[in-house]
Design a protein around this motif. Structure first.
Motif, mmCIF file in Angstrom:
data_model
loop_
_atom_site.group_PDB
_atom_site.id
_atom_site.type_symbol
_atom_site.label_atom_id
_atom_site.label_comp_id
_atom_site.label_asym_id
_atom_site.label_seq_id
_atom_site.Cartn_x
_atom_site.Cartn_y
_atom_site.Cartn_z
ATOM 1 N N LEU A 257 -13.174 -17.208 -20.898
ATOM 2 C CA LEU A 257 -14.296 -17.617 -20.055
ATOM 3 C C LEU A 257 -14.506 -16.582 -18.959
ATOM 4 O O LEU A 257 -13.564 -16.190 -18.272
ATOM 5 C CB LEU A 257 -14.003 -18.984 -19.446
ATOM 6 C CG LEU A 257 -15.070 -19.628 -18.584
ATOM 7 C CD1 LEU A 257 -16.349 -19.868 -19.369
ATOM 8 C CD2 LEU A 257 -14.544 -20.942 -18.011
ATOM 9 N N THR A 258 -15.757 -16.146 -18.759
ATOM 10 C CA THR A 258 -16.006 -14.937 -17.970
ATOM 11 C C THR A 258 -16.536 -15.157 -16.556
ATOM 12 O O THR A 258 -16.637 -14.188 -15.805
ATOM 13 C CB THR A 258 -17.032 -14.051 -18.701
ATOM 14 O OG1 THR A 258 -18.300 -14.729 -18.747
ATOM 15 C CG2 THR A 258 -16.584 -13.719 -20.110
ATOM 16 N N ASP A 259 -16.915 -16.377 -16.178
ATOM 17 C CA ASP A 259 -17.716 -16.484 -14.944
ATOM 18 C C ASP A 259 -17.044 -17.271 -13.828
ATOM 19 O O ASP A 259 -17.717 -17.871 -13.000
ATOM 20 C CB ASP A 259 -19.090 -17.096 -15.258
ATOM 21 C CG ASP A 259 -19.001 -18.565 -15.664
ATOM 22 O OD1 ASP A 259 -17.969 -18.957 -16.231
ATOM 23 O OD2 ASP A 259 -19.961 -19.307 -15.408
ATOM 24 N N THR A 260 -15.710 -17.241 -13.743
ATOM 25 C CA THR A 260 -15.063 -17.921 -12.621
ATOM 26 C C THR A 260 -15.381 -17.217 -11.308
ATOM 27 O O THR A 260 -15.568 -17.863 -10.271
ATOM 28 C CB THR A 260 -13.542 -17.987 -12.838
ATOM 29 O OG1 THR A 260 -13.288 -18.590 -14.114
ATOM 30 C CG2 THR A 260 -12.876 -18.809 -11.762
ATOM 31 N N VAL A 261 -15.433 -15.883 -11.319
ATOM 32 C CA VAL A 261 -15.930 -15.136 -10.153
ATOM 33 C C VAL A 261 -17.024 -14.158 -10.590
ATOM 34 O O VAL A 261 -17.226 -13.112 -9.978
ATOM 35 C CB VAL A 261 -14.793 -14.395 -9.413
ATOM 36 C CG1 VAL A 261 -13.962 -15.374 -8.595
ATOM 37 C CG2 VAL A 261 -13.908 -13.618 -10.371
ATOM 38 N N GLY A 262 -17.723 -14.494 -11.656
ATOM 39 C CA GLY A 262 -18.843 -13.669 -12.110
ATOM 40 C C GLY A 262 -18.444 -12.672 -13.186
ATOM 41 O O GLY A 262 -17.299 -12.222 -13.255
ATOM 42 N N LEU A 384 -14.543 -19.378 0.389
ATOM 43 C CA LEU A 384 -15.550 -18.809 -0.509
ATOM 44 C C LEU A 384 -15.951 -17.406 -0.043
ATOM 45 O O LEU A 384 -16.064 -16.477 -0.857
ATOM 46 C CB LEU A 384 -16.773 -19.725 -0.564
ATOM 47 C CG LEU A 384 -17.878 -19.346 -1.546
ATOM 48 C CD1 LEU A 384 -17.370 -19.326 -2.975
ATOM 49 C CD2 LEU A 384 -19.047 -20.329 -1.426
ATOM 50 N N ALA A 385 -16.122 -17.240 1.258
ATOM 51 C CA ALA A 385 -16.477 -15.924 1.799
ATOM 52 C C ALA A 385 -15.345 -14.917 1.568
ATOM 53 O O ALA A 385 -15.591 -13.746 1.243
ATOM 54 C CB ALA A 385 -16.787 -16.043 3.296
ATOM 55 N N TYR A 386 -14.103 -15.369 1.719
ATOM 56 C CA TYR A 386 -12.949 -14.493 1.483
ATOM 57 C C TYR A 386 -12.880 -14.067 0.016
ATOM 58 O O TYR A 386 -12.656 -12.893 -0.305
ATOM 59 C CB TYR A 386 -11.672 -15.221 1.904
ATOM 60 C CG TYR A 386 -10.397 -14.483 1.604
ATOM 61 C CD1 TYR A 386 -10.191 -13.173 2.055
ATOM 62 C CD2 TYR A 386 -9.384 -15.092 0.880
ATOM 63 C CE1 TYR A 386 -9.013 -12.495 1.773
ATOM 64 C CE2 TYR A 386 -8.193 -14.421 0.596
ATOM 65 C CZ TYR A 386 -8.020 -13.124 1.047
ATOM 66 O OH TYR A 386 -6.847 -12.456 0.765
ATOM 67 N N LEU A 387 -13.107 -15.016 -0.879
ATOM 68 C CA LEU A 387 -13.075 -14.707 -2.306
ATOM 69 C C LEU A 387 -14.157 -13.688 -2.659
ATOM 70 O O LEU A 387 -13.918 -12.749 -3.432
ATOM 71 C CB LEU A 387 -13.247 -15.994 -3.116
ATOM 72 C CG LEU A 387 -13.053 -15.896 -4.626
ATOM 73 C CD1 LEU A 387 -11.637 -15.460 -4.981
ATOM 74 C CD2 LEU A 387 -13.373 -17.244 -5.291
ATOM 75 N N ARG A 388 -15.330 -13.855 -2.089
ATOM 76 C CA ARG A 388 -16.404 -12.877 -2.317
ATOM 77 C C ARG A 388 -15.985 -11.484 -1.835
ATOM 78 O O ARG A 388 -16.245 -10.472 -2.496
ATOM 79 C CB ARG A 388 -17.683 -13.302 -1.580
ATOM 80 C CG ARG A 388 -18.397 -14.495 -2.178
ATOM 81 C CD ARG A 388 -19.725 -14.739 -1.438
ATOM 82 N NE ARG A 388 -20.399 -15.913 -1.932
ATOM 83 C CZ ARG A 388 -21.139 -15.950 -3.044
ATOM 84 N NH1 ARG A 388 -21.278 -14.857 -3.765
ATOM 85 N NH2 ARG A 388 -21.725 -17.063 -3.427
ATOM 86 N N GLN A 389 -15.317 -11.444 -0.699
ATOM 87 C CA GLN A 389 -14.892 -10.166 -0.147
ATOM 88 C C GLN A 389 -13.844 -9.500 -1.040
ATOM 89 O O GLN A 389 -13.914 -8.300 -1.326
ATOM 90 C CB GLN A 389 -14.327 -10.376 1.257
ATOM 91 C CG GLN A 389 -13.890 -9.095 1.956
ATOM 92 C CD GLN A 389 -13.316 -9.365 3.335
ATOM 93 O OE1 GLN A 389 -12.999 -10.504 3.672
ATOM 94 N NE2 GLN A 389 -13.176 -8.328 4.136
ATOM 95 N N VAL A 390 -12.883 -10.281 -1.512
ATOM 96 C CA VAL A 390 -11.804 -9.739 -2.351
ATOM 97 C C VAL A 390 -12.368 -9.126 -3.629
ATOM 98 O O VAL A 390 -11.921 -8.061 -4.069
ATOM 99 C CB VAL A 390 -10.782 -10.840 -2.671
ATOM 100 C CG1 VAL A 390 -9.829 -10.396 -3.783
ATOM 101 C CG2 VAL A 390 -9.992 -11.213 -1.426
ATOM 102 N N PHE A 391 -13.367 -9.778 -4.219
ATOM 103 C CA PHE A 391 -13.921 -9.288 -5.477
ATOM 104 C C PHE A 391 -15.226 -8.504 -5.300
ATOM 105 O O PHE A 391 -15.897 -8.191 -6.279
ATOM 106 C CB PHE A 391 -14.120 -10.452 -6.452
ATOM 107 C CG PHE A 391 -12.830 -10.925 -7.071
ATOM 108 C CD1 PHE A 391 -12.339 -10.323 -8.217
ATOM 109 C CD2 PHE A 391 -12.098 -11.949 -6.492
ATOM 110 C CE1 PHE A 391 -11.150 -10.737 -8.789
ATOM 111 C CE2 PHE A 391 -10.901 -12.372 -7.044
ATOM 112 C CZ PHE A 391 -10.422 -11.765 -8.197
#
Length: 401
Positions: A257-262, A384-391
Motif C-alpha cells: 500500500l503506497t499512500d500512508t504518507v503519499g 501531522l505537521a511534524y510528519l509532513r516535515q520529516v517526509f
C-alpha cells in the motif's frame, strides 16, 4: 432480528493478515481506533446508538467455530500459532465504547492492538446495515438488482472486446459499506457465477469460503501507521513495516500500500530490494492515472520488467472507472480492481462515507497523509505537521469557499 454479524469470518481478509503480523511482531502494542462519518447522513447517526450497543454485545459473544478455524488455517500464509490464538479469542466489550454526542455517533475501540484491531470492519458493516434498514428495502433492492444486471452485462461484453496484453480482473472489496450482508452475498454470488472470467475473488472471508472463491487482501493503512509509534526512527517507519511484512509472509501477500504518507514519499523507500520482493502496489488515493504512471516509471528506472508486476486500484472505483484504467494500463502491466461501495451499495441511495481508523498507537498519535486531501486523517495537528516535515510533504493548498 438476528445479529448482523453471525460469523467472525464476515470481515476482510487483510484484518487477519495484519492481525497475524502484529501478533508475531508487536503483540504488546496499545492502540486506539475511532469511528468517523465523512458525509452528512439522511438522519442523525446518534439515533442508532441503542441498536449499535446491542450489535456490539452480540459481536463480543462470538468466537471462532472449528470449521471457521479450519478454513483460515487452510490458507498457506496463516501460521498454526495464530490459529491457536484465534481458537481462544473473543472480543472484549470493555475495549469498545459507543456513545452519542449531539447528532454524532461516536465509537472508540481502545486497548491491546491485537484485541481491538479486528473491530473495524464489523463496526462499519453494523452501522451501515442499521442505517439502511430505515429506508424502503423493497425499492432499494429493486433498483440494486437493475444496476447489478447492468454491471454483469457490461462485464460480459468484455468477451467480444479486443484482447489486451493483460486480462481485466476485478474483486469485491465491499464489506465495510455494504447495504446489507445478504445483499453483498447476492452480488458476489452473481458475479462469481456469471462472470468468472473477470471476477476473481472477494475480500470477505466468509463469502470466499461459502462460495468457494479466492479471498483477497494484504495490508491496510493501520499496519503501516502503527510503525510510526513502534520505536523506529520516524523517517524509517515505512521501511520497517515493509521489512517485517516480507519476513512474515516470505513472498505471499505481495501487494504494498503506497499512500500512508503519499506516493512520492513511498517511492523514496520502495527501492530495488522491495520492488523485487513485492509483487506490486495498491492505489487508494489521488489521481489513479497519475499514480499508475509514477509506478510504471519507478519500475522502469529500477530496470524491472513491468509485465512481472501488478497495480491494484481500490479508491472509490465503479465499473466504468475501472475499465478506463484498464484501457490505459492493460498493455503495460498486470492489473487488479477492487470495487467496494459501488458494487455492494449501489441502490439509488446515498452511501455513508464511514471509516474507523487508527488514531494512536502506544499513546502516540499516528497519521495518514493521503494523496487525496479529504482522506488525510490525524487528530493531532502538531504531529501531522511534524510528519509532513520529516517526509518533506508540502502543506495542502487552502480550500477557498
Amino acid at each position: 432480528m438476528p445479529p448482523i454479524i453471525s460469523s467472525l469470518l464476515d470481515t476482510d481478509l487483510y484484518k487477519f493478515t495484519m492481525w497475524q503480523a502484529m501478533l508475531h511482531r508487536h503483540p504488546q502494542t496499545q492502540a486506539r481506533y475511532e469511528f468517523v462519518c465523512r458525509n452528512t447522513p439522511e438522519f442523525a447517526l446518534s439515533e442508532l446508538l441503542p441498536e449499535v450497543e446491542r450489535e456490539l454485545d452480540a459481536l463480543c459473544a462470538l468466537s471462532f467455530a472449528q470449521d471457521e478455524l479450519d478454513y483460515i488455517g487452510s490458507l498457506r500464509f496463516i501460521k498454526s500459532d495464530f490459529i491457536d490464538f484465534l481458537r481462544i479469542f473473543r472480543f472484549q466489550r470493555a475495549f469498545i465504547e459507543a456513545r452519542a454526542e449531539g447528532e454524532t455517533l461516536q465509537i472508540v475501540a481502545h486497548g491491546p492492538q491485537v484485541h481491538v484491531m479486528g473491530f473495524e470492519i464489523y463496526v462499519l458493516a453494523i452501522v451501515n446495515e442499521l442505517y439502511f434498514r430505515r429506508f424502503d428495502a423493497a425499492a432499494a433492492l429493486q433498483e440494486g438488482r437493475v444496476r447489478l444486471e447492468q454491471k454483469v452485462t457490461q462485464l460480459q461484453a468484455l468477451a467480444s472486446a479486443a484482447q489486451r496484453r493483460h486480462p481485466f480482473e476485478m474483486f469485491d472489496f465491499g464489506v465495510r459499506r455494504r447495504f446489507s450482508g445478504a445483499w453483498q452475498r447476492e452480488v458476489v454470488q452473481r458475479f462469481a457465477t456469471e462472470t468468472p472470467q473477470w471476477f476473481k475473488g472477494t475480500s470477505n472471508v466468509l463469502l470466499a469460503r461459502d462460495l468457494q472463491i479466492v479471498p483477497i487482501g494484504t495490508m491496510a493503512h493501520e499496519y503501516m501507521q502503527s510503525y510510526q509509534a513502534l520505536g523506529v526512527r520516524l523517517r524509517d517507519f515505512q521501511n520497517a513495516a515493509l521489512e517485517d511484512w516480507v519476513q512474515e509472509y516470505r513472498g505471499d501477500l505481495g501487494i504494498a500500500l503506497t499512500d500512508t504518507v503519499g506516493m512520492n514519499a513511498f517511492l523514496q523507500d520502495f527501492d530495488l530490494y522491495f520492488a523485487k520482493l513485492f509483487d506490486g502496489l495498491r492505489h487508494d488515493s489521488g489521481d489513479p492515472f497519475a499514480w499508475g504512471e509514477k509506478a510504471l516509471a519507478h519500475y522502469q528506472r529500477l530496470r524491472i520488467d513491468t509485465h512481472s508486476k501488478r497495480l491494484v486500484f481500490s479508491d472509490g472505483l465503479n465499473l466504468d472507472s475501472a475499465l478506463q484504467l484498464y484501457h490505459r494500463f492493460a498493455d503495460r502491466i498486470q492489473l487488479g480492481f477492487g470495487i467496494g461501495t459501488r458494487l455492494t451499495n449501489d441502490m439509488g441511495l446515498t452511501p455513508l462515507n464511514i471509516v474507523m481508523k487508527l488514531t494512536h498507537a502506544n499513546g502516540q498519535p499516528v497519521a495518514k497523509i493521503s494523496d487525496s486531501p479529504g482522506k488525510t486523517l490525524c487528530t493531532d495537528e502538531t504531529y501531522l505537521a511534524y510528519l509532513r516535515q520529516v517526509f518533506d510533504i508540502p502543506d495542502p493548498e487552502p480550500v477557498h469557499p
